[in-house]
Design a protein around this motif. Sequence first.
Motif, mmCIF file in Angstrom:
data_model
loop_
_atom_site.group_PDB
_atom_site.id
_atom_site.type_symbol
_atom_site.label_atom_id
_atom_site.label_comp_id
_atom_site.label_asym_id
_atom_site.label_seq_id
_atom_site.Cartn_x
_atom_site.Cartn_y
_atom_site.Cartn_z
ATOM 1 N N GLU A 170 12.775 1.590 -20.219
ATOM 2 C CA GLU A 170 12.986 2.442 -21.394
ATOM 3 C C GLU A 170 13.041 1.609 -22.664
ATOM 4 O O GLU A 170 12.409 1.946 -23.668
ATOM 5 N N VAL A 171 13.797 0.506 -22.610
ATOM 6 C CA VAL A 171 13.934 -0.341 -23.794
ATOM 7 C C VAL A 171 12.563 -0.860 -24.225
ATOM 8 O O VAL A 171 12.225 -0.855 -25.407
ATOM 9 N N ALA A 172 11.759 -1.292 -23.239
ATOM 10 C CA ALA A 172 10.443 -1.821 -23.567
ATOM 11 C C ALA A 172 9.596 -0.759 -24.250
ATOM 12 O O ALA A 172 8.915 -1.024 -25.248
ATOM 13 N N MET A 173 9.636 0.470 -23.725
ATOM 14 C CA MET A 173 8.811 1.526 -24.316
ATOM 15 C C MET A 173 9.326 1.925 -25.689
ATOM 16 O O MET A 173 8.551 2.157 -26.608
ATOM 17 N N ARG A 191 10.940 0.031 -27.769
ATOM 18 C CA ARG A 191 10.608 -1.045 -28.708
ATOM 19 C C ARG A 191 9.168 -0.943 -29.177
ATOM 20 O O ARG A 191 8.863 -1.158 -30.351
ATOM 21 N N LEU A 192 8.278 -0.610 -28.232
ATOM 22 C CA LEU A 192 6.872 -0.507 -28.608
ATOM 23 C C LEU A 192 6.659 0.675 -29.553
ATOM 24 O O LEU A 192 5.942 0.576 -30.550
ATOM 25 N N VAL A 229 2.127 -4.512 -26.354
ATOM 26 C CA VAL A 229 2.930 -5.248 -25.381
ATOM 27 C C VAL A 229 4.184 -4.446 -25.058
ATOM 28 O O VAL A 229 4.892 -3.997 -25.953
ATOM 29 N N LEU A 230 4.404 -4.246 -23.774
ATOM 30 C CA LEU A 230 5.696 -3.713 -23.318
ATOM 31 C C LEU A 230 6.554 -4.919 -22.991
ATOM 32 O O LEU A 230 6.248 -5.666 -22.065
ATOM 33 N N GLU A 231 7.624 -5.105 -23.748
ATOM 34 C CA GLU A 231 8.457 -6.289 -23.528
ATOM 35 C C GLU A 231 9.660 -5.928 -22.679
ATOM 36 O O GLU A 231 10.601 -5.297 -23.161
ATOM 37 N N LEU A 232 9.641 -6.327 -21.435
ATOM 38 C CA LEU A 232 10.825 -6.121 -20.598
ATOM 39 C C LEU A 232 11.873 -7.146 -21.011
ATOM 40 O O LEU A 232 11.570 -8.325 -21.154
ATOM 41 N N PRO A 233 13.110 -6.707 -21.210
ATOM 42 C CA PRO A 233 14.141 -7.631 -21.680
ATOM 43 C C PRO A 233 14.496 -8.700 -20.661
ATOM 44 O O PRO A 233 15.120 -9.689 -20.999
ATOM 45 N N ARG A 252 4.752 4.043 -15.724
ATOM 46 C CA ARG A 252 5.537 5.027 -16.483
ATOM 47 C C ARG A 252 4.976 5.192 -17.889
ATOM 48 O O ARG A 252 4.942 6.293 -18.433
ATOM 49 N N TYR A 253 4.545 4.063 -18.465
ATOM 50 C CA TYR A 253 3.910 4.110 -19.773
ATOM 51 C C TYR A 253 2.657 4.992 -19.704
ATOM 52 O O TYR A 253 2.413 5.833 -20.562
ATOM 53 N N ARG A 273 3.632 8.601 -19.521
ATOM 54 C CA ARG A 273 4.197 9.101 -20.772
ATOM 55 C C ARG A 273 3.098 9.373 -21.791
ATOM 56 O O ARG A 273 3.181 10.317 -22.568
#
Lengths: 160, 247
Positions: A100-103, A105-106, B60-64, B78-79, B82
């Motif tokens: 969720e955070v990644a999406m 942020r984008l 870019v999807l940035e995973l923390p 999931r992206y 969506r």
Amino acid sequence: MSAYTFALLLSVATLALMVNLLRTRRMREKYALWWALLAVGVILLALNPRILEWAADVVGIVVPTNLLFFASGFVLLAVCVQFSTELSSLEEDRRVLCEEVAMVRLELRHLTERVARQEASAGAPEPDPHPLPAAGGLVPAAAPPGPPDDLPDGTGPART
Amino acid sequence: MPRDQRQRVLVVIPAWNEQDALPGVLREVAASDLGASVVVVNDGSTDDTTGVARAAGVDVLELPMNLGVGGAMRAGYRYARRYGFDVVVQLDADGQHDPREVPLLLEALDATGADLVIGARFAGRGDYAANGPRRWAMRALSVLLSRVTRTPLTDTTSGFKAAGPRAVALFATNYPAEYLGDTVESLVIAARAGLRVRQVSVEMRPRAAGQPSHGPLKAAVFLVRAMVALVMALLRPKAAPLGGGLT
């Protein structure tokens, strides 16, 4: 002081600690269950040691203290298993949050770029009453090259 | 059969510390004119993976934090869900997979009516070779997974895959992050959910940067872990029906 009194005091103290941790919400009830059961069991045994002898006889253990050791080991195992499953479900929760955070942020990035573009085309931007902190690279120096976004809300990915 | 141009295709590139190889891969993707969107999933890299991808004009999807390939791929699925993509192509960031072969996978999706197409390395083309125990392990996996998926598979650990709409919906909610979850277990999940799995042969190139893992001991560990992953995948309850759950 007899060993029974000692055990009784210790388990009453444990039970009191559990109740206090629950009372002050420093521990959730599901984790207290096994410890509380253990404390209550020890209290019962200390009050009436014959229970242990009777229980050992029922399950066929000759030396009653062995039943005690076995039971304590089993409780520890149960607690560890519970922790493992809770950890696994926490990891899964964490994974969902990461996605969720990644999406988010984008999406935020797309929106910020879009606002920057609109402000640039509308001439000098009005002073932002709530400026974003410059650190973190939220506002890019220049929008990346490429065709405009193809989703109605403008937050979608650019086609290459 | 011509490709359905209305289908929206997303190329997902999971990348973990791939700043050296990624620019070349992205250049090739852009040059091969796939008519697809591209998203790089930065799997908690400590290098400038995000920077080099952005410099190439790619989202870019940035995973923390580092979630592994499975974690990165589910984020990609999931992206895709969506934003309404129909097809997801998984492409490695290390340059092993040739983006020019993506259309092969997409054509196979259409031509065979498959939900999941694997780009296989041992199916006759290319000169990729694993040897010794690792090869035996991969053989064993192929034989077993061919049974599970009811289709001949020769390379089940390939990360070069195309997923159709049904597979995207399934994987968006159900893609394991565990070891080998992105390859072995995801195939089992797909097969047990009733999806059609097929493979096409692709050429595999040596990775452009980074170190492959080798050694007989590692291969043995790989075999054991692969078998555990496979057995556990088969023992698990079936995946929840499509549609529900996360979006």
